[in-house]
Design an enzyme around this catalytic site. Structure first.
Site, PDB file in Angstrom:
ATOM      1  N   LEU A   1     -81.960 -43.800 -45.660  1.00  0.00           N
ATOM      2  CA  LEU A   1     -82.415 -43.904 -44.276  1.00  0.00           C
ATOM      3  C   LEU A   1     -82.655 -45.355 -43.853  1.00  0.00           C
ATOM      4  CD1 LEU A   1     -84.953 -40.930 -44.187  1.00  0.00           C
ATOM      5  CD2 LEU A   1     -82.659 -40.994 -43.167  1.00  0.00           C
TER       6      LEU A   1
ATOM      7  N   SER B   1     -83.657 -46.368 -49.897  1.00  0.00           N
ATOM      8  CA  SER B   1     -83.493 -45.096 -49.204  1.00  0.00           C
ATOM      9  C   SER B   1     -82.212 -45.108 -48.375  1.00  0.00           C
ATOM     10  CB  SER B   1     -84.689 -44.846 -48.284  1.00  0.00           C
ATOM     11  OG  SER B   1     -84.422 -43.786 -47.376  1.00  0.00           O
TER      12      SER B   1
ATOM     13  N   CYS C   1     -98.556 -45.946 -45.857  1.00  0.00           N
ATOM     14  CA  CYS C   1     -99.153 -45.061 -46.856  1.00  0.00           C
ATOM     15  C   CYS C   1    -100.671 -45.114 -46.805  1.00  0.00           C
ATOM     16  CB  CYS C   1     -98.648 -45.419 -48.246  1.00  0.00           C
ATOM     17  SG  CYS C   1     -98.907 -47.135 -48.718  1.00  0.00           S
TER      18      CYS C   1
ATOM     19  N   GLU D   1     -96.635 -44.728 -56.626  1.00  0.00           N
ATOM     20  CA  GLU D   1     -97.535 -44.787 -55.472  1.00  0.00           C
ATOM     21  C   GLU D   1     -97.079 -43.694 -54.524  1.00  0.00           C
ATOM     22  OE1 GLU D   1     -98.187 -46.369 -51.392  1.00  0.00           O
ATOM     23  OE2 GLU D   1     -97.604 -48.124 -52.593  1.00  0.00           O
TER      24      GLU D   1
ATOM     25  N   LYS E   1     -82.780 -48.669 -55.994  1.00  0.00           N
ATOM     26  CA  LYS E   1     -82.129 -47.717 -55.092  1.00  0.00           C
ATOM     27  C   LYS E   1     -82.912 -47.662 -53.780  1.00  0.00           C
ATOM     28  CE  LYS E   1     -82.628 -43.348 -54.454  1.00  0.00           C
ATOM     29  NZ  LYS E   1     -82.443 -43.278 -52.975  1.00  0.00           N
TER      30      LYS E   1
ATOM     31  N   SER F   1     -93.205 -39.692 -51.653  1.00  0.00           N
ATOM     32  CA  SER F   1     -94.001 -38.478 -51.497  1.00  0.00           C
ATOM     33  C   SER F   1     -94.489 -37.945 -52.840  1.00  0.00           C
ATOM     34  CB  SER F   1     -93.177 -37.397 -50.805  1.00  0.00           C
ATOM     35  OG  SER F   1     -92.167 -36.915 -51.675  1.00  0.00           O
TER      36      SER F   1
ATOM     37  N   TRP G   1     -88.365 -45.649 -46.996  1.00  0.00           N
ATOM     38  CA  TRP G   1     -87.780 -46.187 -45.766  1.00  0.00           C
ATOM     39  C   TRP G   1     -88.788 -46.909 -44.876  1.00  0.00           C
ATOM     40  CZ3 TRP G   1     -90.627 -43.996 -41.966  1.00  0.00           C
ATOM     41  CH2 TRP G   1     -91.141 -42.713 -42.171  1.00  0.00           C
TER      42      TRP G   1
END
Length: 481
Positions: A178, A176, A281, A247, A174, A226, A150
């Site tokens: 959110l 998110s 990230c 990643e 796909k 994550s 997101w």
């Protein structure tokens, strides 16, 4: 000021094999600036996912037609550039980025597509002599399942699409739940420019993601997110030995050497940590400062932080919007509260703004050590722990004493010394006097639990390709009598 009411985000549809269609269900998407309903976004069903994958599998000419793939990427880039402000408006609304920053993401996304349109997959010629020609070529894997986070949905999606397409793969994506709106809008804009079956955009939750990963006709999963989710993907992908590009999380350390020019590095360190409210990230998430300059640097960072303007992402004076969703807001708040309860000190920030929305100011936390959750975990938000050190060996050891290995940096007035130190950091990308710079032609990815594979540059092709060795014996000339 940009008028957010100009954008029409209700009624967006799925892109499924070149056709726009309604979803099987909807999900509520909140405006993070107000915590009110922004739109109801369509969600794909498992049957729609199966149809998209089947269509992506049937595509044949795409794999061999390099000119078509380049033309498609170029057309997509042009469409994005022509619709930059509309896409940026949606992006600001759904994840809270200041409008100018959202414009930058759309422009960068178009650049990633154009870069792959204009570069060729490497051809490695190992031998070419009178006896033989041996070469390594990159072949498409087939259907790539791309799962998008997101925090920077458009940029990360385009990085994955661009490389997958350049090699000859098809993509089922796909987003998110959110942050699906910008990608759905992108799908509607490019629907006529992309051959049927080559790209589908199907938002959904964890169950849809698991079905995409496990599907027997999907040859590769490209995921950004994550560590925990990446581990689950590896488990679900194992029966099919699917190719993976992962990643995953980062907890990047920046080490400031005692010779650093404080006035010069403070603004850059601040942006390295707090750009996009720290929801990057490869942001600086731990700051190690030599004890001799720690107090001075903390003061300089506090001065920079207190110039930040939080508020409406469409106000040109605003430099920081809200955190992108309430869940992330609560994580950041909880980590800061825990740090303080365990003896940490807040140099600036530390508390949410008293207004609707997920607004949390840039926060500097001192008097913590490696045992504190704010240091141990990836906060992914505007809270930076600052730790002092006495020797460079100690700083490097502490920077490396983590399961993460995405990025790291060293800040100094002596570039040679900084380069020697930064090479000791166990991360996929390291920088001297900068942090988090990621370019289309520069490989990027993680060591340790921060990921598998590399995106971008020539190395990035290999994550989306099967490498085939072609060995040809050349005919020998007949011996003369």
């Amino acid at each position: 000021m940009m008028d957010a009411s100009d954008n029409q985000i209700d009624g967006l549809r799925l892109l499924l094999s070149g056709k726009l269609m309604e979803g099987a269900d909807t999900v509520d998407v909140e405006n993070p600036s107000t915590n009110t309903l922004l739109a109801k976004a369509p969600q794909a069903s498992h049957a729609q996912l199966d149809n998209a994958i089947a269509a992506a599998t049937r595509v044949s000419d795409w794999k061999q037609d390099d000119a078509l793939r380049r033309a498609t990427l170029r057309a997509m880039s042009e469409i994005m550039s022509a619709n930059r402000d509309s896409l940026a408006l949606t992006l600001s609304l759904e994840i809270g980025l200041p409008f100018k920053v959202a414009q930058d993401e759309i422009s960068a996304s178009a650049t990633f597509l154009l870069y792959r349109a204009e570069t060729e997959a490497p051809l490695d010629v190992l031998h070419d002599d009178a006896r033989q020609r041996v070469e390594v070529v990159r072949k498409p894997i087939g259907v790539v399942g791309a799962i998008i986070p997101w925090n920077a949905p458009m940029l990360i999606a385009c990085e994955k699409i661009a490389t997958a397409f350049a090699v000859g793969n098809t993509v089922v994506m796909k987003p998110s739940p959110l942050a699906p709106l910008t990608l759905l809008q992108f799908g509607e804009l490019v629907s006529d420019a992309v051959p049927p079956g080559v790209l589908s955009i199907l938002p959904g939750g964890a169950e849809l993601g698991a079905a995409l990963v496990a599907h027997p006709q999907v040859g590769m999963i490209s995921f950004t997110g994550s560590i925990r989710a990446g581990q689950a993907i590896m488990v679900n992908a194992a029966p099919g030995l699917k190719r993976l590009s992962l990643e995953l999380g980062g907890n990047d350390a920046a080490i400031v050497l005692p010779d650093a020019d404080i006035d010069s590095v403070a603004p850059r360190l601040f942006m390295g940590a707090f750009y996009r409210s720290g929801q990057v990230c490869a942001a600086i998430k731990r700051l190690y400062v030599h004890r001799d300059i720690a107090a001075s640097l903390i003061e300089a960072l506090r001065n920079v932080a207190e110039t930040a303007v939080l508020g409406d992402p469409f106000d040109p004076a605003v430099t920081f919007g809200p955190l992108s969703n309430r869940q992330q807001f609560e994580i950041v708040k909880g980590l800061v509260d825990t740090a303080v309860s365990q003896g940490g000190s807040v140099a600036t920030g530390g508390s949410p703004l008293n207004r609707p929305g997920n607004f949390f100011p840039p926060t500097l936390v001192t008097d913590v050590d490696e045992s504190n959750p704010l240091v141990q975990q990836e906060q992914f938000g505007p809270a930076l722990p600052i730790l002092s050190y006495d020797s460079i060996d100690d700083a490097v050891d502490r920077a490396n004493s983590t399961q993460f290995g995405l990025g790291g940096s060293v800040w100094t007035s002596d570039v040679d010394a900084g380069t020697a130190v930064v090479r000791r950091i166990q991360s996929g990308s390291v920088w001297v006097n900068r942090h988090g710079l990621v370019l289309p032609d520069t490989p990027f990815g993680g060591m340790k639990l921060s990921g598998l594979g590399r995106a971008n540059g020539n190395v990035g092709f290999d994550s989306y390709a099967e490498l085939q060795t072609v060995s040809v014996a050349k005919p020998r000339e007949a011996k003369s009598r």
